[in-house]
Design a protein around this motif. Structure first.
Motif, PDB file in Angstrom:
ATOM      1  N   MET A   1      36.004  -5.727  27.102  1.00 29.07           N
ATOM      2  CA  MET A   1      34.630  -5.514  27.560  1.00 29.07           C
ATOM      3  C   MET A   1      34.587  -5.343  29.078  1.00 29.07           C
ATOM      4  O   MET A   1      33.831  -4.519  29.594  1.00 29.07           O
ATOM      5  CB  MET A   1      33.729  -6.661  27.093  1.00 29.07           C
ATOM      6  N   GLN A   2      35.422  -6.079  29.778  1.00 26.19           N
ATOM      7  CA  GLN A   2      35.494  -5.932  31.233  1.00 26.19           C
ATOM      8  C   GLN A   2      35.986  -4.532  31.595  1.00 26.19           C
ATOM      9  O   GLN A   2      35.460  -3.901  32.511  1.00 26.19           O
ATOM     10  CB  GLN A   2      36.422  -6.980  31.836  1.00 26.19           C
ATOM     11  N   ARG A   3      36.984  -4.037  30.872  1.00 30.55           N
ATOM     12  CA  ARG A   3      37.492  -2.688  31.127  1.00 30.55           C
ATOM     13  C   ARG A   3      36.391  -1.656  30.938  1.00 30.55           C
ATOM     14  O   ARG A   3      36.244  -0.731  31.734  1.00 30.55           O
ATOM     15  CB  ARG A   3      38.645  -2.354  30.182  1.00 30.55           C
ATOM     16  N   VAL A   4      35.629  -1.822  29.858  1.00 33.33           N
ATOM     17  CA  VAL A   4      34.549  -0.879  29.575  1.00 33.33           C
ATOM     18  C   VAL A   4      33.500  -0.935  30.689  1.00 33.33           C
ATOM     19  O   VAL A   4      33.043   0.107  31.173  1.00 33.33           O
ATOM     20  CB  VAL A   4      33.930  -1.154  28.185  1.00 33.33           C
ATOM     21  N   LEU A   5      33.117  -2.125  31.108  1.00 31.22           N
ATOM     22  CA  LEU A   5      32.151  -2.260  32.201  1.00 31.22           C
ATOM     23  C   LEU A   5      32.636  -1.562  33.465  1.00 31.22           C
ATOM     24  O   LEU A   5      31.899  -0.815  34.108  1.00 31.22           O
ATOM     25  CB  LEU A   5      31.879  -3.738  32.503  1.00 31.22           C
ATOM     26  N   LEU A   6      33.892  -1.801  33.830  1.00 33.92           N
ATOM     27  CA  LEU A   6      34.436  -1.190  35.043  1.00 33.92           C
ATOM     28  C   LEU A   6      34.588   0.321  34.875  1.00 33.92           C
ATOM     29  O   LEU A   6      34.394   1.071  35.835  1.00 33.92           O
ATOM     30  CB  LEU A   6      35.755  -1.840  35.432  1.00 33.92           C
ATOM     31  N   GLY A   7      34.915   0.766  33.675  1.00 33.62           N
ATOM     32  CA  GLY A   7      34.993   2.202  33.409  1.00 33.62           C
ATOM     33  C   GLY A   7      33.640   2.880  33.586  1.00 33.62           C
ATOM     34  O   GLY A   7      33.537   3.950  34.189  1.00 33.62           O
ATOM     35  N   LEU A   8      32.601   2.244  33.057  1.00 33.47           N
ATOM     36  CA  LEU A   8      31.250   2.776  33.244  1.00 33.47           C
ATOM     37  C   LEU A   8      30.873   2.789  34.715  1.00 33.47           C
ATOM     38  O   LEU A   8      30.290   3.756  35.209  1.00 33.47           O
ATOM     39  CB  LEU A   8      30.237   1.959  32.442  1.00 33.47           C
ATOM     40  N   ALA A   9      31.215   1.728  35.436  1.00 31.67           N
ATOM     41  CA  ALA A   9      30.923   1.661  36.872  1.00 31.67           C
ATOM     42  C   ALA A   9      31.663   2.753  37.634  1.00 31.67           C
ATOM     43  O   ALA A   9      31.174   3.250  38.652  1.00 31.67           O
ATOM     44  CB  ALA A   9      31.289   0.283  37.420  1.00 31.67           C
TER      45      ALA A   9
ATOM     46  N   THR B   1      34.106   1.456  21.295  1.00 31.33           N
ATOM     47  CA  THR B   1      32.787   1.578  20.678  1.00 31.33           C
ATOM     48  C   THR B   1      32.215   0.207  20.339  1.00 31.33           C
ATOM     49  O   THR B   1      31.029  -0.053  20.573  1.00 31.33           O
ATOM     50  CB  THR B   1      32.864   2.471  19.429  1.00 31.33           C
ATOM     51  N   ILE B   2      33.044  -0.675  19.825  1.00 32.21           N
ATOM     52  CA  ILE B   2      32.595  -2.045  19.531  1.00 32.21           C
ATOM     53  C   ILE B   2      32.142  -2.730  20.809  1.00 32.21           C
ATOM     54  O   ILE B   2      31.093  -3.378  20.849  1.00 32.21           O
ATOM     55  CB  ILE B   2      33.714  -2.844  18.825  1.00 32.21           C
ATOM     56  N   CYS B   3      32.926  -2.593  21.873  1.00 27.37           N
ATOM     57  CA  CYS B   3      32.556  -3.199  23.167  1.00 27.37           C
ATOM     58  C   CYS B   3      31.239  -2.635  23.662  1.00 27.37           C
ATOM     59  O   CYS B   3      30.375  -3.383  24.138  1.00 27.37           O
ATOM     60  CB  CYS B   3      33.652  -2.958  24.201  1.00 27.37           C
ATOM     61  N   LEU B   4      31.070  -1.325  23.571  1.00 27.88           N
ATOM     62  CA  LEU B   4      29.833  -0.703  24.027  1.00 27.88           C
ATOM     63  C   LEU B   4      28.631  -1.224  23.242  1.00 27.88           C
ATOM     64  O   LEU B   4      27.579  -1.493  23.811  1.00 27.88           O
ATOM     65  CB  LEU B   4      29.935   0.819  23.926  1.00 27.88           C
TER      66      LEU B   4
ATOM     67  N   THR C   1      23.158   1.016  28.366  1.00 22.85           N
ATOM     68  CA  THR C   1      22.199   1.804  27.595  1.00 22.85           C
ATOM     69  C   THR C   1      22.901   3.082  27.153  1.00 22.85           C
ATOM     70  O   THR C   1      23.910   3.469  27.746  1.00 22.85           O
ATOM     71  CB  THR C   1      20.935   2.116  28.420  1.00 22.85           C
ATOM     72  N   ASP C   2      22.383   3.694  26.108  1.00 21.91           N
ATOM     73  CA  ASP C   2      22.994   4.932  25.633  1.00 21.91           C
ATOM     74  C   ASP C   2      21.962   6.045  25.533  1.00 21.91           C
ATOM     75  O   ASP C   2      20.770   5.798  25.413  1.00 21.91           O
ATOM     76  CB  ASP C   2      23.706   4.736  24.301  1.00 21.91           C
ATOM     77  N   ILE C   3      22.478   7.258  25.622  1.00 18.31           N
ATOM     78  CA  ILE C   3      21.691   8.471  25.439  1.00 18.31           C
ATOM     79  C   ILE C   3      22.457   9.270  24.390  1.00 18.31           C
ATOM     80  O   ILE C   3      23.574   9.724  24.657  1.00 18.31           O
ATOM     81  CB  ILE C   3      21.588   9.266  26.757  1.00 18.31           C
ATOM     82  N   CYS C   4      21.895   9.370  23.193  1.00 18.27           N
ATOM     83  CA  CYS C   4      22.615  10.024  22.106  1.00 18.27           C
ATOM     84  C   CYS C   4      21.959  11.331  21.706  1.00 18.27           C
ATOM     85  O   CYS C   4      20.741  11.424  21.600  1.00 18.27           O
ATOM     86  CB  CYS C   4      22.718   9.098  20.893  1.00 18.27           C
ATOM     87  N   GLY C   5      22.774  12.317  21.526  1.00 13.55           N
ATOM     88  CA  GLY C   5      22.403  13.628  21.012  1.00 13.55           C
ATOM     89  C   GLY C   5      23.591  14.066  20.183  1.00 13.55           C
ATOM     90  O   GLY C   5      23.996  13.374  19.256  1.00 13.55           O
ATOM     91  N   ASP C   6      24.198  15.183  20.560  1.00 12.51           N
ATOM     92  CA  ASP C   6      25.448  15.581  19.916  1.00 12.51           C
ATOM     93  C   ASP C   6      26.555  14.581  20.233  1.00 12.51           C
ATOM     94  O   ASP C   6      27.442  14.348  19.430  1.00 12.51           O
ATOM     95  CB  ASP C   6      25.878  16.978  20.376  1.00 12.51           C
ATOM     96  N   TRP C   7      26.496  13.992  21.424  1.00  9.46           N
ATOM     97  CA  TRP C   7      27.431  12.974  21.881  1.00  9.46           C
ATOM     98  C   TRP C   7      26.624  11.796  22.392  1.00  9.46           C
ATOM     99  O   TRP C   7      25.492  11.971  22.829  1.00  9.46           O
ATOM    100  CB  TRP C   7      28.300  13.486  23.028  1.00  9.46           C
TER     101      TRP C   7
END
Length: 95
Positions: free
Chosen positions: A23-31, A52-55, A65-71
Motif C-alpha cells: 500500500m505504501q508503494r502504491v501511495l508513493l507511485g500515485l504521488a 488493484t486490491i491496494c487501490l 479516488t478513481d475516474i473510470c471509463g474505458d480505463w
C-alpha cells in the motif's frame, strides 16, 4: 542532505506508517504521477491484482479516488496527499 541520509530517513518514516509495504508503494507511485493499476504495478514490482486490491483499500480509506471509463485512473485525495506529505516530513522546510 546526502542521498543515504534521505534513504535512511525515508525508510524510518515508512516503518512508522501503518499501511502495508504494498500500500505504501502504491501511495508513493500515485504521488510520483503514476495513474493506472498496470502502470503502478509494472513500475513498482507488484502484480496488477495486488495493486488493484491496494487501490480499493486506499479508496475505502478515502486516500485515493478513481475516474473510470474505458480505463480506471487513480489520484490521491487531499487526505492522501497529506499522508504522503507526512511520510516526507523529515525534509527541511523550503526557504
Amino acid at each position: 542532505m546526502k542521498a543515504i541520509d534521505f534513504a535512511c530517513r525515508l525508510l524510518r518514516s515508512l516503518s512508522e506508517e501503518p499501511h502495508t509495504e504494498s500500500m505504501q508503494r502504491v501511495l508513493l507511485g500515485l504521488a510520483a504521477g503514476l495513474e493506472t493499476s498496470a502502470d503502478i504495478a509494472g513500475t513498482l514490482g507488484l502484480t496488477v491484482s495486488t495493486c488493484t486490491i491496494c487501490l480499493r483499500r486506499l479508496k475505502a480509506e478515502e486516500l485515493v479516488t478513481d475516474i473510470c471509463g474505458d480505463w480506471c485512473y487513480y489520484r490521491l485525495t487531499a487526505k492522501g496527499k497529506q499522508l504522503v506529505a507526512s511520510i516526507f516530513s523529515f525534509l527541511p522546510a523550503p526557504h
